[in-house]
Motif scaffolding. Structure first.
Motif, PDB file in Angstrom:
ATOM      1  N   VAL A  18     -15.665  39.740 -21.555  1.00 16.29           N
ATOM      2  CA  VAL A  18     -15.035  40.918 -20.962  1.00 16.29           C
ATOM      3  C   VAL A  18     -13.720  40.520 -20.297  1.00 16.29           C
ATOM      4  CG1 VAL A  18     -16.199  40.684 -18.711  1.00 16.29           C
ATOM      5  CG2 VAL A  18     -15.466  42.946 -19.497  1.00 16.29           C
ATOM      6  N   ILE A  19     -12.743  41.410 -20.360  1.00 14.80           N
ATOM      7  CA  ILE A  19     -11.528  41.258 -19.556  1.00 14.80           C
ATOM      8  C   ILE A  19     -11.739  42.055 -18.272  1.00 14.80           C
ATOM      9  CG2 ILE A  19      -9.026  41.555 -19.442  1.00 14.80           C
ATOM     10  CD1 ILE A  19      -8.989  41.656 -22.497  1.00 14.80           C
ATOM     11  N   LEU A  20     -11.647  41.384 -17.150  1.00 10.86           N
ATOM     12  CA  LEU A  20     -11.862  42.012 -15.843  1.00 10.86           C
ATOM     13  C   LEU A  20     -10.523  42.170 -15.129  1.00 10.86           C
ATOM     14  CD1 LEU A  20     -13.917  42.960 -13.643  1.00 10.86           C
ATOM     15  CD2 LEU A  20     -13.929  40.585 -12.819  1.00 10.86           C
ATOM     16  N   GLY A  21     -10.298  43.338 -14.569  1.00  6.45           N
ATOM     17  CA  GLY A  21      -9.054  43.592 -13.860  1.00  6.45           C
ATOM     18  C   GLY A  21      -8.894  42.716 -12.632  1.00  6.45           C
ATOM     19  N   THR A  22      -7.687  42.699 -12.095  1.00  3.71           N
ATOM     20  CA  THR A  22      -7.403  41.917 -10.902  1.00  3.71           C
ATOM     21  C   THR A  22      -6.707  42.783  -9.861  1.00  3.71           C
ATOM     22  OG1 THR A  22      -6.233  39.983 -10.010  1.00  3.71           O
ATOM     23  CG2 THR A  22      -5.195  41.111 -11.863  1.00  3.71           C
ATOM     24  N   ALA A  23      -6.988  42.488  -8.592  1.00  4.62           N
ATOM     25  CA  ALA A  23      -6.334  43.205  -7.490  1.00  4.62           C
ATOM     26  C   ALA A  23      -5.271  42.352  -6.816  1.00  4.62           C
ATOM     27  CB  ALA A  23      -7.375  43.642  -6.458  1.00  4.62           C
ATOM     28  N   VAL A  73     -15.647  35.682 -18.546  1.00  3.51           N
ATOM     29  CA  VAL A  73     -14.748  36.603 -17.851  1.00  3.51           C
ATOM     30  C   VAL A  73     -13.304  36.152 -18.036  1.00  3.51           C
ATOM     31  CG1 VAL A  73     -14.106  37.639 -15.646  1.00  3.51           C
ATOM     32  CG2 VAL A  73     -16.519  37.170 -16.142  1.00  3.51           C
ATOM     33  N   LEU A  74     -12.503  36.991 -18.673  1.00  3.75           N
ATOM     34  CA  LEU A  74     -11.083  36.735 -18.870  1.00  3.75           C
ATOM     35  C   LEU A  74     -10.283  37.610 -17.914  1.00  3.75           C
ATOM     36  CD1 LEU A  74     -11.102  36.879 -22.779  1.00  3.75           C
ATOM     37  CD2 LEU A  74     -11.398  34.858 -21.326  1.00  3.75           C
ATOM     38  N   LYS A  75      -9.078  37.166 -17.558  1.00  3.35           N
ATOM     39  CA  LYS A  75      -8.240  37.910 -16.616  1.00  3.35           C
ATOM     40  C   LYS A  75      -6.849  38.131 -17.204  1.00  3.35           C
ATOM     41  CE  LYS A  75     -10.796  38.368 -12.841  1.00  3.35           C
ATOM     42  NZ  LYS A  75     -10.259  37.939 -11.553  1.00  3.35           N
ATOM     43  N   PRO A  76      -6.214  39.247 -16.862  1.00  2.00           N
ATOM     44  CA  PRO A  76      -4.827  39.460 -17.277  1.00  2.00           C
ATOM     45  C   PRO A  76      -3.899  38.437 -16.623  1.00  2.00           C
ATOM     46  CG  PRO A  76      -5.814  41.486 -16.395  1.00  2.00           C
ATOM     47  CD  PRO A  76      -6.730  40.366 -16.048  1.00  2.00           C
ATOM     48  N   ARG A  77      -2.797  38.143 -17.288  1.00  2.00           N
ATOM     49  CA  ARG A  77      -1.756  37.347 -16.640  1.00  2.00           C
ATOM     50  C   ARG A  77      -1.241  38.132 -15.441  1.00  2.00           C
ATOM     51  NH1 ARG A  77       3.625  37.641 -17.273  1.00  2.00           N
ATOM     52  NH2 ARG A  77       3.399  38.959 -19.121  1.00  2.00           N
ATOM     53  N   LEU A  78      -1.081  37.454 -14.317  1.00  2.33           N
ATOM     54  CA  LEU A  78      -0.735  38.151 -13.081  1.00  2.33           C
ATOM     55  C   LEU A  78       0.711  38.633 -13.091  1.00  2.33           C
ATOM     56  CD1 LEU A  78      -2.077  38.912 -10.390  1.00  2.33           C
ATOM     57  CD2 LEU A  78      -1.066  36.853  -9.402  1.00  2.33           C
ATOM     58  N   THR A 300     -13.194  47.081 -16.376  1.00  2.00           N
ATOM     59  CA  THR A 300     -13.644  46.167 -17.426  1.00  2.00           C
ATOM     60  C   THR A 300     -13.121  46.582 -18.791  1.00  2.00           C
ATOM     61  OG1 THR A 300     -15.667  47.451 -17.819  1.00  2.00           O
ATOM     62  CG2 THR A 300     -15.789  45.663 -16.206  1.00  2.00           C
ATOM     63  N   LEU A 301     -12.883  45.576 -19.626  1.00  2.00           N
ATOM     64  CA  LEU A 301     -12.515  45.805 -21.027  1.00  2.00           C
ATOM     65  C   LEU A 301     -13.374  44.868 -21.861  1.00  2.00           C
ATOM     66  CD1 LEU A 301      -8.840  45.839 -22.435  1.00  2.00           C
ATOM     67  CD2 LEU A 301     -10.922  45.686 -23.778  1.00  2.00           C
TER      68      LEU A 301
END
Length: 308
Positions: A18-23, A73-78, A300-301
């Motif tokens: 899953v790609i998990l969003g970041t705050a 768990v994957l994350k977007p590039r910040l 989540t994606l």
């Protein structure tokens, strides 16, 4: 080099990636005129818009549960000073195809922030709708042979920033998946009243387990459409939520598997019902993120669920 595994056919099969969003680096509180939805607007005006530190803590709690169940768990590039919480908006997976969402134009950078993940997917599996086709992942829900799609059919579609999926977007999905049963739902929309706004379909409906669902009947503009949905699942298999529970995002929980559901810790009535149905309910604090009219599913994606 072997490409990344990609397969999603429902909302509840065992999650693998899953790609998990970041705050992180979420940016300053938006101006009222920059709000994308009425709930965010209300909190901006009230001075209660969520703080970055609180949202980072909530995302971390969710990530810890995902990893507890051995989910990758994957994350977007910040991106500096950019809201990257709601990855569900920017793309979604159906079967072995990844569809890039046609989202609000000023959010295009969020798609580029997951480009490093997309480069590991076979390019033939990635699809982008034509410019006139609007669609976001929160409006797309998979169940058995069905693809449920939320939309807005009012003549004032263009005037609603909360209307995210149009007929052209629906037609695009029909073309990609001719073997699927496509069922659409006309949703209530409001720019100013968060109690009368289903931003996406998952804000008023979501399947759980193998045969049950959570739904807010008042989120559907056409009562007959909801009646047909209820008949499909069976009325005894649907947990109906109130307008206040829809506002709090009770239908926007997230399934790790058919048995394991992640829910917000304050959803007491829903969580009690889920446990009565023999689900394992993992709870997290997510009430600050909810102030932006999104919750667990929105952040989540999913890329791969093991259900082939």
């Amino acid at each position: 080099m072997q490409k990344r595994k990609l397969f999603i056919s429902d909302e509840c099969s065992p999650l693998r990636t899953v790609i998990l969003g970041t705050a992180a680096s979420n940016g300053p509180t938006p101006l009222a005129e920059e709000a994308y939805d009425p709930k965010s607007l209300a909190h901006i005006l009230a001075g209660t818009y969520p703080l970055e530190e609180a949202m980072i803590s909530e995302i971390a709690a969710f990530e810890a549960i995902l990893k507890k169940y051995r989910v990758e768990v994957l994350k977007p590039r910040l991106l500096k000073d950019t809201n990257q919480l709601f990855t569900r908006d920017i793309g979604f997976t159906i079967e072995d195809k990844f569809i890039i969402g046609n989202i609000l134009p000023d959010r295009e950078a969020e798609i580029e922030a997951i480009r490093w993940i997309l480069t590991d997917i076979d390019p033939k599996q990635i699809h982008r709708p034509p410019v006139e086709a609007h669609i976001e992942g929160g409006d797309v829900i998979l169940w058995k042979d069905y693809i449920f799609i939320g939309t807005y059919q009012g003549p004032d579609y263009a005037a609603h920033i909360t209307a995210r999926t149009n007929q052209a977007g629906i037609d695009f999905i029909k073309t990609l998946f001719p073997h699927k049963k496509i069922v659409t739902f006309d949703l209530i929309k409001s720019r100013v009243d968060p109690y009368c706004n289903a931003l996406h379909l998952d804000c008023c409906f979501q399947p759980v387990g193998t045969h049950q669902a959570i739904a807010y009947p008042g989120g559907f503009r056409n009562p007959q459409e909801y009646a047909e949905l209820a008949a499909l699942f069976g009325e005894n298999n649907i947990f109906e939520i109130t307008a206040a529970e829809m506002y709090a995002m009770n239908s926007n929980i997230f399934s790790i598997s058919p048995q394991v559901i992640v829910s917000e810790e304050n959803f007491h009535r829903l969580n009690d019902w889920l446990r009565e149905q023999q689900y394992t309910v993992e709870t997290v604090p997510y009430s600050e993120i909810a102030k932006q009219e999104g919750l667990l599913r929105c952040t989540t994606l999913p890329l791969w669920r093991a259900n082939e």
